[in-house]
Design a protein around this motif. Structure first.
Motif, PDB file in Angstrom:
ATOM      1  N   ILE A  85       0.860  -1.246   0.051  1.00 22.06           N
ATOM      2  CA  ILE A  85       0.211   0.095  -0.009  1.00 22.06           C
ATOM      3  C   ILE A  85       0.747   1.195   0.030  1.00 22.06           C
ATOM      4  O   ILE A  85       1.813   1.383   0.658  1.00 22.06           O
ATOM      5  N   THR A  86       0.461   2.000  -0.751  1.00 20.83           N
ATOM      6  CA  THR A  86       1.245   3.591  -1.094  1.00 20.83           C
ATOM      7  C   THR A  86       0.069   4.692  -1.026  1.00 20.83           C
ATOM      8  O   THR A  86      -0.725   4.535  -1.825  1.00 20.83           O
ATOM      9  N   LEU A  87       0.388   5.732  -0.418  1.00 21.49           N
ATOM     10  CA  LEU A  87      -0.338   6.813  -0.325  1.00 21.49           C
ATOM     11  C   LEU A  87       0.053   7.831  -1.234  1.00 21.49           C
ATOM     12  O   LEU A  87       1.276   8.186  -1.420  1.00 21.49           O
ATOM     13  N   GLU A  88      -0.811   8.560  -1.836  1.00 16.53           N
ATOM     14  CA  GLU A  88      -0.476   9.820  -2.799  1.00 16.53           C
ATOM     15  C   GLU A  88      -1.543  10.782  -2.358  1.00 16.53           C
ATOM     16  O   GLU A  88      -2.708  10.663  -2.313  1.00 16.53           O
ATOM     17  N   SER A  89      -0.960  12.168  -2.541  1.00 18.27           N
ATOM     18  CA  SER A  89      -1.790  12.837  -2.309  1.00 18.27           C
ATOM     19  C   SER A  89      -2.312  13.571  -3.516  1.00 18.27           C
ATOM     20  O   SER A  89      -1.619  13.648  -4.497  1.00 18.27           O
ATOM     21  N   LEU A  90      -3.659  13.840  -3.701  1.00 18.28           N
ATOM     22  CA  LEU A  90      -4.312  14.488  -4.829  1.00 18.28           C
ATOM     23  C   LEU A  90      -4.414  15.909  -4.992  1.00 18.28           C
ATOM     24  O   LEU A  90      -4.902  16.341  -5.989  1.00 18.28           O
ATOM     25  N   GLY A  91      -4.269  16.459  -3.685  1.00 20.37           N
ATOM     26  CA  GLY A  91      -4.337  17.777  -3.643  1.00 20.37           C
ATOM     27  C   GLY A  91      -5.144  18.217  -2.316  1.00 20.37           C
ATOM     28  O   GLY A  91      -5.235  17.499  -1.475  1.00 20.37           O
ATOM     29  N   GLN A  92      -5.449  19.491  -1.981  1.00 24.35           N
ATOM     30  CA  GLN A  92      -6.213  20.002  -1.042  1.00 24.35           C
ATOM     31  C   GLN A  92      -7.483  20.416  -1.346  1.00 24.35           C
ATOM     32  O   GLN A  92      -8.022  20.902  -2.293  1.00 24.35           O
ATOM     33  N   SER A  93      -8.332  20.217  -0.260  1.00 26.04           N
ATOM     34  CA  SER A  93      -9.849  20.609  -0.485  1.00 26.04           C
ATOM     35  C   SER A  93      -9.898  22.086   0.134  1.00 26.04           C
ATOM     36  O   SER A  93      -8.916  22.721   0.389  1.00 26.04           O
ATOM     37  N   LYS A 103      -2.967   3.290  -3.021  1.00 26.97           N
ATOM     38  CA  LYS A 103      -2.435   2.393  -4.355  1.00 26.97           C
ATOM     39  C   LYS A 103      -2.375   1.150  -3.571  1.00 26.97           C
ATOM     40  O   LYS A 103      -1.255   1.021  -2.958  1.00 26.97           O
ATOM     41  N   ILE A 104      -3.066   0.080  -3.837  1.00 27.05           N
ATOM     42  CA  ILE A 104      -2.977  -1.099  -3.308  1.00 27.05           C
ATOM     43  C   ILE A 104      -2.427  -2.419  -4.452  1.00 27.05           C
ATOM     44  O   ILE A 104      -3.442  -2.540  -5.252  1.00 27.05           O
ATOM     45  N   ALA A 105      -1.291  -2.557  -4.464  1.00 23.08           N
ATOM     46  CA  ALA A 105      -0.638  -3.346  -5.584  1.00 23.08           C
ATOM     47  C   ALA A 105       0.782  -4.074  -5.159  1.00 23.08           C
ATOM     48  O   ALA A 105       1.298  -3.617  -4.162  1.00 23.08           O
ATOM     49  N   ASP A 155      -2.514 -10.165  -9.455  1.00 24.65           N
ATOM     50  CA  ASP A 155      -3.188 -10.226 -10.704  1.00 24.65           C
ATOM     51  C   ASP A 155      -3.877  -8.838 -10.955  1.00 24.65           C
ATOM     52  O   ASP A 155      -4.520  -8.829 -12.111  1.00 24.65           O
ATOM     53  N   VAL A 156      -4.205  -7.995 -10.057  1.00 23.86           N
ATOM     54  CA  VAL A 156      -5.069  -6.669 -10.220  1.00 23.86           C
ATOM     55  C   VAL A 156      -4.676  -5.808  -9.034  1.00 23.86           C
ATOM     56  O   VAL A 156      -4.039  -5.963  -8.048  1.00 23.86           O
ATOM     57  N   ASN A 157      -4.620  -4.553  -9.609  1.00 24.81           N
ATOM     58  CA  ASN A 157      -4.329  -3.276  -8.662  1.00 24.81           C
ATOM     59  C   ASN A 157      -5.650  -2.743  -8.089  1.00 24.81           C
ATOM     60  O   ASN A 157      -6.849  -2.765  -8.876  1.00 24.81           O
ATOM     61  N   LEU A 158      -5.733  -2.126  -7.164  1.00 26.99           N
ATOM     62  CA  LEU A 158      -6.666  -1.649  -6.515  1.00 26.99           C
ATOM     63  C   LEU A 158      -6.297  -0.046  -6.130  1.00 26.99           C
ATOM     64  O   LEU A 158      -5.462   0.043  -5.408  1.00 26.99           O
ATOM     65  N   LEU A 159      -6.978   1.014  -6.850  1.00 27.59           N
ATOM     66  CA  LEU A 159      -6.788   2.314  -6.433  1.00 27.59           C
ATOM     67  C   LEU A 159      -7.976   2.695  -5.594  1.00 27.59           C
ATOM     68  O   LEU A 159      -9.103   2.638  -5.989  1.00 27.59           O
ATOM     69  N   PHE A 160      -7.819   3.387  -4.397  1.00 27.83           N
ATOM     70  CA  PHE A 160      -8.850   3.588  -3.318  1.00 27.83           C
ATOM     71  C   PHE A 160      -8.673   4.926  -2.805  1.00 27.83           C
ATOM     72  O   PHE A 160      -7.744   5.464  -2.408  1.00 27.83           O
ATOM     73  N   ILE A 161      -9.972   5.492  -3.138  1.00 26.54           N
ATOM     74  CA  ILE A 161     -10.208   7.223  -2.563  1.00 26.54           C
ATOM     75  C   ILE A 161     -11.115   7.106  -1.501  1.00 26.54           C
ATOM     76  O   ILE A 161     -12.346   6.771  -1.771  1.00 26.54           O
TER      77      ILE A 161
END
Length: 604
Positions: A85-93, A103-105, A155-161
Motif C-alpha cells: 500500500i502506498t499513499l498519494e496526495s491528490l491535492g487540497q480541499s 494504491k494497493i498493488a 493479478d489486479v491493482n486497487l486504487l482507493f479514494i
C-alpha cells in the motif's frame, strides 16, 4: 518494528466498552422510516471476531464511521507496515484537507507499472453522508493484513479514494440524510463550497473534482466504482448498479462487458452472501409504482455518464438508504472482493480489449442527449415492496405508505431513456478563440489535447447562432445555467494567431464534443461559461434609430413590407414602441454582430 506498527493499528480501532454496543434506537430518524424485511445474510461472517482487530465501525455494531483523521492515520500506519500500500496526495480541499489516494498493488506503483495489470478505482464519499465504500474497503484492507485475499494483488491493482468530499465528511450529524439508516456521524452531501461533486464531472468547478480527474489522466483505469447510497422508492434490493446501457452508450463495447460479464458475476456472488442486487432504476410515478420504472442514461455531469464519454467503464453503485448501515457495508465488501476476482481472471484482459475498441471508434455522429419513450421498452420481474395509499392530514392528499413486506412484480414496465434528443455530427476540428481561457483550462484539466496555433488560419466552419435562450431562475450548482435553441450558419473565419484548435482524431473526442457542442446537456455553454454572448452591450437612441429606420425602408421595400405585415399580425408588437425600434436595430448594420453568436466554431 512491524509488531509496534500492528499494535498502533489495533489501538486505532479500539474504543471504550461503553461504545461497543449502540442501540439502533439512537438513530433519531428510525421512527420516521418504513420497515424492511428482516435480513440475516451470510456476509455477517465477514465481521471480525477479534475485538483487537475490529474497525471502529465493527466495534460500534455499524452505527459509526471513522472520522477523516482516523481514516488517514490508519492508512498511514498500513503504509509504514506493508509494502503493498502506498499513499498519494491528490491535492487540497477548500478547507485545507488532503485528498488521499491509496494504491494497493504488488511491486511498483507508477502509472506505467500499474498499467500492466487490470486496475480498479473505488471511490467513496463523493457524497460524504453516503460513506459505505470507505468502511467496506477499510475492512477489506484489514483482512489483507491477516493474509486474506492477498493473492488477488498478484493479478489486479486497487486504487482507493476513501473520502473524496473530505470537508463534507467532517460536518457530521445524526440529523443528516433523514431517509438513510446510519451511520450516526453522517457527513454532508455537498462540499464546503456547497457543490455537489456528482454534478461536477463536466465543468470541474470544484478542486475535489479536479483532484479526481487527475487520477484518470495519470493512471489507466479499467473499471471505476463510485459508491453511493440512494434514496427514493422502497424495494427489496440492497445494492443497485447503474451504467449507460449498450444501446445508448458512447463506449458500447465496455457497456456490453458491464452488462454481460460484470453484473451477472457480482450479482451471483452478492446473492451467495445473502444480498439482493438489482438495477439502478427510479419510479415513473412516486405514488403508483405499478406504472413502471425509469432506466436512466447519465450525461457527463455524473460519474457513470462521464466514465462512458471518456471510455472508462463505470458503475454507479447505489446501496439502498432504507437498508441498515451494516447490511450496506457488508454488501459493498462482497462487491469489492467479487470485482477484484473478476478482473484478476481473464475478464480483466477482455475488459482492456473492450476499452481499446471503444477508444478506436470514430463515429460520424454522436448522440449526446436522450429522452424517455412514451411506451415501455420492456417488462421485467422486479423485487419491490408492498405499499398502501393513505390520505394524511398534513397534505390532504393520498400518500404512499410502505408496509415493509416484500412484493414481487412479474411484469413491471421499464422505460429506458433511449430516444435520441441531441445528435451531433463529429467534426474534424473545433476552434476556440484565445480569450476563452477558462474553457481551455477545463479542457486541459480533462486531458483533452488542445493545440495553440502560432499563425493565423482561415477556416471554413459552422457557427451556432442562438434563436431563443432561457436561464434557470435559480442558481444550479453555483452556476447560472442556460439552455438555447440554435441555427447553424456556414462562415469563413480567419482565426488569429493565439487561437486554439482541438483535432478530433483523439481518444477524448467524444468528451470534447460533449463539452463544446452548445445543445449538449452538459456543454460548457449550458454551465454558463459563454454567458457573455447573451448580453447586449451597445444600444441606439430613438433620435438616431428613427431616421435610420426610415432610410432602411426607403432602400429596402421588402423590409418595409415585412414591418407593415408584422404590425397587422402581432398586436403586442404594434403596441410596443421599444419592440418596434428593436426590430429595426437588430436588422441594421449597427447591431452587435456577436450577440447570440456562439464563438466556438466547428470544422466539418
Amino acid at each position: 518494528m512491524l509488531f509496534s506498527h500492528l499494535c498502533k493499528i489495533a489501538l486505532l480501532f479500539c474504543v471504550t466498552s461503553s461504545q461497543l454496543v449502540i442501540s439502533a434506537t439512537l438513530f433519531p430518524n428510525e421512527s420516521l422510516l418504513p420497515k424492511n424485511t428482516p435480513w440475516h445474510g451470510k456476509s455477517l461472517q465477514l465481521i471480525e471476531k477479534n475485538p483487537d482487530k475490529q474497525t471502529l465501525t465493527e466495534k460500534t455494531d455499524f452505527t459509526k464511521t471513522l472520522s477523516y483523521k482516523e481514516t488517514v492515520t490508519y492508512l498511514k500506519q498500513l503504509e509504514k507496515s506493508y509494502d503493498w500500500i502506498t499513499l498519494e496526495s491528490l491535492g487540497q480541499s477548500p478547507q485545507g484537507r488532503t485528498i488521499w489516494l491509496a494504491k494497493i498493488a504488488h511491486g511498483a506503483v507508477s502509472p506505467e507499472a500499474l498499467q500492466k495489470k487490470p486496475t480498479l478505482l473505488l471511490q467513496a464519499g463523493i457524497h460524504s453522508g453516503e460513506i459505505d465504500g470507505k468502511d467496506a474497503t477499510l475492512m477489506f484492507l484489514r483482512d489483507l493484513t491477516k493474509g486474506k485475499n492477498t493473492k488477488l494483488l498478484h493479478d489486479v491493482n486497487l486504487l482507493f479514494i476513501p473520502i473524496l468530499n473530505v470537508d463534507g465528511h467532517e460536518w457530521t450529524s445524526p440529523y443528516h440524510r433523514v431517509n438513510q439508516r446510519g451511520p450516526l456521524n453522517m457527513g454532508w452531501r455537498t462540499t464546503a463550497q456547497n457543490l455537489n461533486l456528482n454534478r461536477d464531472y463536466a465543468k470541474l468547478a470544484a478542486p475535489e473534482m479536479r483532484a479526481l480527474v487527475k487520477v484518470f489522466r495519470q493512471y489507466h483505469i479499467d473499471l471505476y466504482l463510485d459508491v453511493h447510497v440512494t434514496n427514493g422508492e422502497h424495494y427489496q434490493y440492497d445494492i443497485t448498479m447503474g451504467f449507460n446501457q449498450p444501446f445508448t452508450a458512447i463506449s458500447p463495447q465496455s457497456a456490453t462487458w458491464l452488462k454481460e460479464k460484470y453484473v451477472p458475476h457480482v450479482s451471483q456472488d452478492l446473492e451467495k452472501w445473502g444480498h439482493i442486487p438489482g438495477p439502478l432504476v427510479f419510479g415513473m410515478n412516486k405514488k403508483n409504482f405499478h406504472e413502471g420504472i425509469a432506466g436512466w442514461t447519465a450525461s457527463p455531469r455524473y460519474s457513470n455518464g462521464y466514465g462512458d464519454v471518456r471510455h472508462v467503464p463505470t458503475i454507479l453503485v447505489e446501496n439502498h438508504s432504507l437498508k441498515p448501515f451494516k447490511q450496506r457495508v457488508l454488501g459493498t465488501y462482497v462487491l469489492l472482493k467479487s470485482t477484484l476476482e473478476l478482473l484478476a481472471a481473464e475478464q480483466g484482459q477482455q475488459l482492456k480489449s473492450a476499452i481499446h475498441h471503444d477508444k478506436q471508434r470514430q463515429p460520424d455522429k454522436v448522440i449526446l442527449g436522450w429522452s424517455y419513450p412514451e411506451q415501455p421498452t420492456e417488462k421485467v420481474a422486479f423485487k419491490g415492496m408492498a405499499y398502501q395509499q393513505q390520505t394524511d392530514s398534513i397534505t390532504g392528499k393520498a400518500q404512499v405508505r410502505w408496509t415493509g413486506k416484500a412484493q414481487h412484480y412479474e411484469q413491471l414496465p421499464v422505460y429506458w431513456q433511449n430516444q435520441p434528443k441531441v445528435i451531433a455530427q463529429m467534426p474534424k476540428a473545433i476552434w476556440i478563440p484565445q480569450e476563452h481561457q477558462q474553457v481551455i483550462e477545463i479542457l486541459k484539466a480533462h486531458g483533452v489535447e488542445v493545440t495553440h496555433i502560432k499563425t493565423a488560419e482561415e477556416v471554413n466552419a459552422t457557427q451556432f447562432e442562438a434563436k431563443e435562450f432561457k436561464y434557470k431562475p435559480e442558481p444550479y450548482e453555483s452556476r447560472s445555467v442556460v439552455t438555447a435553441e440554435f441555427r447553424q450558419n456556414q462562415i469563413v473565419r480567419k482565426m488569429p494567431a493565439g487561437s486554439y484548435v482541438i483535432k478530433m482524431d483523439q481518444n477524448l473526442s467524444e468528451l470534447a464534443l460533449a463539452l463544446l457542442y452548445p445543445e449538449a446537456p452538459d456543454s460548457l455553454l449550458f454551465w454558463g461559461y459563454f454567458n457573455g454572448i447573451f448580453q447586449r452591450t451597445e444600444y441606439i437612441e430613438p433620435y438616431a434609430l428613427i431616421p435610420l429606420a426610415q432610410q432602411m425602408m426607403q432602400s429596402e421595400p421588402s423590409l418595409k413590407q415585412a414591418f407593415e405585415q408584422k404590425l397587422k399580425t402581432d398586436e403586442a408588437f404594434a403596441k410596443d414602441d421599444k419592440a418596434r425600434m428593436r426590430w429595426f436595430y437588430e436588422k441594421s448594420k449597427y447591431f452587435d454582430q456577436r450577440y447570440k453568436q456562439y464563438p466556438v466554431l466547428f470544422e466539418y
